[in-house]
Motif scaffolding. Structure first.
Motif, short mmCIF file in Angstrom:
data_model
loop_
_atom_site.label_atom_id
_atom_site.label_comp_id
_atom_site.label_asym_id
_atom_site.label_seq_id
_atom_site.Cartn_x
_atom_site.Cartn_y
_atom_site.Cartn_z
N ASN A 1 63.78 85.37 9.09
CA ASN A 1 63.62 85.70 10.51
C ASN A 1 62.31 85.13 11.04
OD1 ASN A 1 63.10 88.53 12.64
ND2 ASN A 1 64.58 86.92 13.00
N ALA A 2 62.01 83.92 10.59
CA ALA A 2 60.74 83.30 10.96
C ALA A 2 60.94 81.94 11.63
CB ALA A 2 59.87 83.12 9.71
N GLY A 3 62.17 81.41 11.60
CA GLY A 3 62.40 80.08 12.15
C GLY A 3 63.69 80.00 12.93
N ARG A 4 64.80 79.73 12.21
CA ARG A 4 66.08 79.49 12.88
C ARG A 4 66.52 80.65 13.77
NH1 ARG A 4 68.84 78.12 7.26
NH2 ARG A 4 67.38 79.78 6.77
N ASP B 1 56.27 87.00 6.63
CA ASP B 1 55.09 87.70 7.15
C ASP B 1 54.78 87.33 8.59
OD1 ASP B 1 54.63 88.93 4.67
OD2 ASP B 1 53.46 87.21 3.95
N GLN B 2 55.20 86.13 8.98
CA GLN B 2 54.91 85.66 10.34
C GLN B 2 55.94 84.61 10.73
OE1 GLN B 2 51.03 83.84 10.03
NE2 GLN B 2 51.88 81.89 9.36
N ILE B 3 55.97 84.32 12.03
CA ILE B 3 56.85 83.26 12.53
C ILE B 3 56.34 81.91 12.01
CG2 ILE B 3 57.74 82.14 14.63
CD1 ILE B 3 58.76 84.98 14.22
N VAL C 1 57.12 77.75 16.18
CA VAL C 1 56.38 78.13 17.38
C VAL C 1 56.00 76.88 18.17
CG1 VAL C 1 54.22 79.16 18.24
CG2 VAL C 1 55.49 80.29 16.39
N GLU C 2 55.48 75.87 17.47
CA GLU C 2 55.07 74.63 18.13
C GLU C 2 56.27 73.89 18.74
OE1 GLU C 2 52.79 70.41 17.13
OE2 GLU C 2 52.67 72.04 15.68
N ALA C 3 57.37 73.80 18.00
CA ALA C 3 58.56 73.10 18.50
C ALA C 3 59.11 73.79 19.75
CB ALA C 3 59.64 73.03 17.41
N MET C 4 59.12 75.10 19.77
CA MET C 4 59.63 75.82 20.95
C MET C 4 58.64 75.70 22.12
SD MET C 4 62.63 76.77 20.16
CE MET C 4 63.11 77.92 21.45
N ALA C 5 57.34 75.70 21.83
CA ALA C 5 56.34 75.54 22.89
C ALA C 5 56.50 74.19 23.59
CB ALA C 5 54.93 75.68 22.31
N GLU C 6 56.94 73.18 22.84
CA GLU C 6 57.16 71.85 23.43
C GLU C 6 58.23 71.87 24.51
OE1 GLU C 6 56.03 69.16 19.49
OE2 GLU C 6 58.12 69.30 20.12
N GLN D 1 54.43 85.43 19.89
CA GLN D 1 54.20 86.87 19.76
C GLN D 1 55.33 87.60 19.01
OE1 GLN D 1 51.14 88.11 20.66
NE2 GLN D 1 50.83 85.92 20.95
N GLU D 2 56.36 86.87 18.63
CA GLU D 2 57.47 87.48 17.90
C GLU D 2 57.05 87.80 16.47
OE1 GLU D 2 60.28 88.39 19.31
OE2 GLU D 2 59.70 87.49 21.21
N THR D 3 57.73 88.76 15.86
CA THR D 3 57.47 89.10 14.46
C THR D 3 58.79 89.18 13.72
OG1 THR D 3 57.50 91.46 14.99
CG2 THR D 3 55.34 90.41 14.93
#
Length: 144
Positions: A18-21, A48-50, A55-60, A67-69
């Motif tokens: 639950n950290a990527g896909r 433990d974290q996203i 995070v970077e790919a989605m920010a693009e 802020q998701e966990t």
């Protein structure tokens, strides 16, 4: 999928960490469908974290998931969802009658750089767009 009038469909995305896909899929569905769909995501063995590359790919593409966990998959999350979409977590998702189950075979972005995550992000967007067209198509506004 038959829906009660006025009730929005709910979707649960499940992957191992639950950290990527599943996080990217949930973010795409929320972004593209707005409040027409209830969205959840979870992992069979949450990280433990996203994933920072996710995070970077989605920010693009203008979507902030920083802020998701990662969240643990629960029986209640499955029970409360109309559609459960797994992404490489095998048989760890509990099965309930009357639910729709889909398995999206996607590469795992764990340990990958943003260059490897971009095509996964884009494939997820395409799959989510198809899902929206099926379960929550835009309806033309009508006046009474």
């Amino acid at each position: 999928m038959p829906e009660s009038p006025g009730r929005k469909p709910s979707v649960l995305f499940v992957c191992v960490h639950n950290a990527g896909r599943s996080q990217m899929a949930a973010a795409w569905l929320t972004h593209l469908a707005g409040d027409r769909v209830e969205v959840r995501s979870a992992g069979s063995d949450p990280g433990d974290q996203i994933n920072p590359a996710a995070v970077e790919a989605m920010a693009e593409v203008g979507i902030d998931i920083s802020q998701e966990t990662p969240k643990i998959l629960t029986v209640d999350a499955v029970r409360e969802s109309d559609v459960c979409i797994t992404m490489g977590c095998g048989d760890t998702c509990p099965v309930f009658p009357g639910k729709r189950y889909l398995d999206w075979r996607l590469d795992d972005p764990a340990g990958q750089g943003v260059g490897a995550v971009r095509p996964i992000r884009d494939e997820i967007k395409t799959l989510v767009e198809g899902l929206i067209a099926e379960i929550a198509p835009s309806k033309p506004e009508t006046t009474a």
